[in-house]
Design a protein around this motif. Structure first.
Motif, mmCIF file in Angstrom:
data_model
loop_
_atom_site.group_PDB
_atom_site.id
_atom_site.type_symbol
_atom_site.label_atom_id
_atom_site.label_comp_id
_atom_site.label_asym_id
_atom_site.label_seq_id
_atom_site.Cartn_x
_atom_site.Cartn_y
_atom_site.Cartn_z
ATOM 1 N N LEU A 1 34.718 -63.632 74.858
ATOM 2 C CA LEU A 1 35.438 -64.568 73.794
ATOM 3 C C LEU A 1 35.436 -63.950 72.351
ATOM 4 O O LEU A 1 35.960 -64.048 72.057
ATOM 5 N N VAL A 2 34.332 -62.543 71.832
ATOM 6 C CA VAL A 2 34.381 -62.368 70.899
ATOM 7 C C VAL A 2 35.547 -60.841 71.044
ATOM 8 O O VAL A 2 36.164 -60.702 70.290
ATOM 9 N N GLU A 3 35.429 -60.744 72.306
ATOM 10 C CA GLU A 3 36.196 -59.157 72.585
ATOM 11 C C GLU A 3 37.483 -59.655 72.451
ATOM 12 O O GLU A 3 38.372 -58.920 72.043
ATOM 13 N N SER A 4 38.008 -60.747 73.103
ATOM 14 C CA SER A 4 40.071 -61.377 73.155
ATOM 15 C C SER A 4 39.370 -62.217 71.263
ATOM 16 O O SER A 4 41.204 -62.736 71.592
ATOM 17 N N GLY A 5 38.940 -61.620 70.783
ATOM 18 C CA GLY A 5 39.466 -62.201 69.536
ATOM 19 C C GLY A 5 39.444 -63.716 69.118
ATOM 20 O O GLY A 5 40.005 -64.430 68.303
ATOM 21 N N VAL A 6 38.464 -64.666 70.166
ATOM 22 C CA VAL A 6 38.144 -66.497 69.663
ATOM 23 C C VAL A 6 37.844 -66.291 69.089
ATOM 24 O O VAL A 6 37.489 -67.485 68.347
ATOM 25 N N CYS A 7 35.865 -65.036 68.956
ATOM 26 C CA CYS A 7 35.586 -65.215 68.169
ATOM 27 C C CYS A 7 34.987 -64.423 67.515
ATOM 28 O O CYS A 7 35.550 -63.525 67.985
ATOM 29 N N ARG A 8 34.385 -64.622 65.843
ATOM 30 C CA ARG A 8 33.794 -63.002 65.251
ATOM 31 C C ARG A 8 33.212 -62.597 66.431
ATOM 32 O O ARG A 8 32.658 -60.655 65.959
#
Length: 284
Positions: free
Chosen positions: A144-151
């Motif tokens: 989720l971080v890598e895909s930009g969903v979360c910082r």
């Protein structure tokens, strides 16, 4: 060995949800002044021979380790095992059964995330998994971080993957009695990991400590990466109240994610019995 010892008896490698190999962790521990080390991967002891060999090559003392997921009072609790025989079939088969439910749980987590518009989470999480049997929320968080969903991962756990949020799927783990039994039957000492992290009432926490002790548990993590200085005092008092030895461990997972590095914790209080005193004959 006294309580004034840089022991780090809680950390994770790529064999579970850490990002470093057992060898890289051993080197980092040694560089940070760790004198006694244990690798405690989640529900998995596949890295033990590598960790012990790496520690030996660096001239660092080693204890076998594992962190077992347990369901207690509808919460997931972690029990660290130290100094057990990692070749004993009883602990190997118990851990294998515990790992078995993770794959189905991961598929359900992915399906939930898809319902809120996040596609391909299972495949994305798999990219971060060293051992597919041990796919966990941590791997989904990295996706989720890598895909930009979360910082960052704290944002992930504010918005997703926790109780009441998309992607949360509870898992029924081993019982407290089973986990303590696997560890103690194989010559080790069972330790309640980071007790300050559990969302228990005072009565539930008392029940955890009481049952743990009744099943043969012998120690509690007092100084650990997620405890505050006031919690060091709280759990030192709990250790004394229940007649438990004290353990110390960073719970290090990754140079990029962990706020406490290997070996960077305060020493245990001299009033406590360090867990390594119970395991002097098991130290490699």
């Amino acid at each position: 060995m006294t309580s004034i010892l840089n022991a780090d008896l809680h950390c994770h490698s790529v064999v579970s949800d850490g990002t470093l190999t057992p060898e890289a962790l051993a080197a980092r521990a040694k560089a940070n002044g760790v004198e006694l080390w244990a690798l405690t991967d989640h529900d998995e002891i596949g890295g033990q021979l590598r960790a012990a060999a790496a520690a030996r090559a660096l001239g660092m003392h080693y204890l076998t380790g594992v962190e077992i997921s347990v369901t207690f009072a509808n919460e997931t609790v972690h029990i660290v095992g130290l100094g057990f025989d990692a070749t004993d079939p009883r602990i190997m088969s118990g851990l294998q059964a515990t790992r078995g439910g993770r794959g189905q749980r991961a598929q359900e987590m992915s399906a939930q995330l898809a319902k809120v518009g996040i596609q391909g989470a299972y495949e994305g999480a798999l990219k971060f998994v060293g051992n597919p049997e041990l796919i966990s929320r941590t791997h989904f968080a990295r996706f989720l971080v890598e895909s930009g969903v979360c910082r960052d991962t704290p944002e992930v756990f504010r918005k997703y993957l926790t109780d009441g949020k998309p992607g949360f799927v509870p898992h029924r783990w081993a019982s407290l009695q089973q986990a303590v039994q696997w560890i103690t039957e194989c010559g080790g000492v069972a330790v309640i990991a980071h007790p300050g992290r559990y969302r228990f009432t005072a009565n539930e926490q008392y029940a955890l400590f009481s049952e743990f002790k009744a099943h043969g548990g012998q120690a509690v993590e007092v100084v650990t990466g997620s405890h505050s200085p006031s919690e060091y005092v709280t759990y030192a008092d709990m250790a004394k109240e229940f007649g438990l030895a004290a353990s110390r461990g960073s719970d290090f997972h990754s140079p990029d994610e962990s706020h406490t590095d290997l070996g960077a914790l305060p020493y245990l209080s001299g009033e406590l019995t360090p867990v390594w005193e119970l395991l002097a004959h098991r130290i490699q």
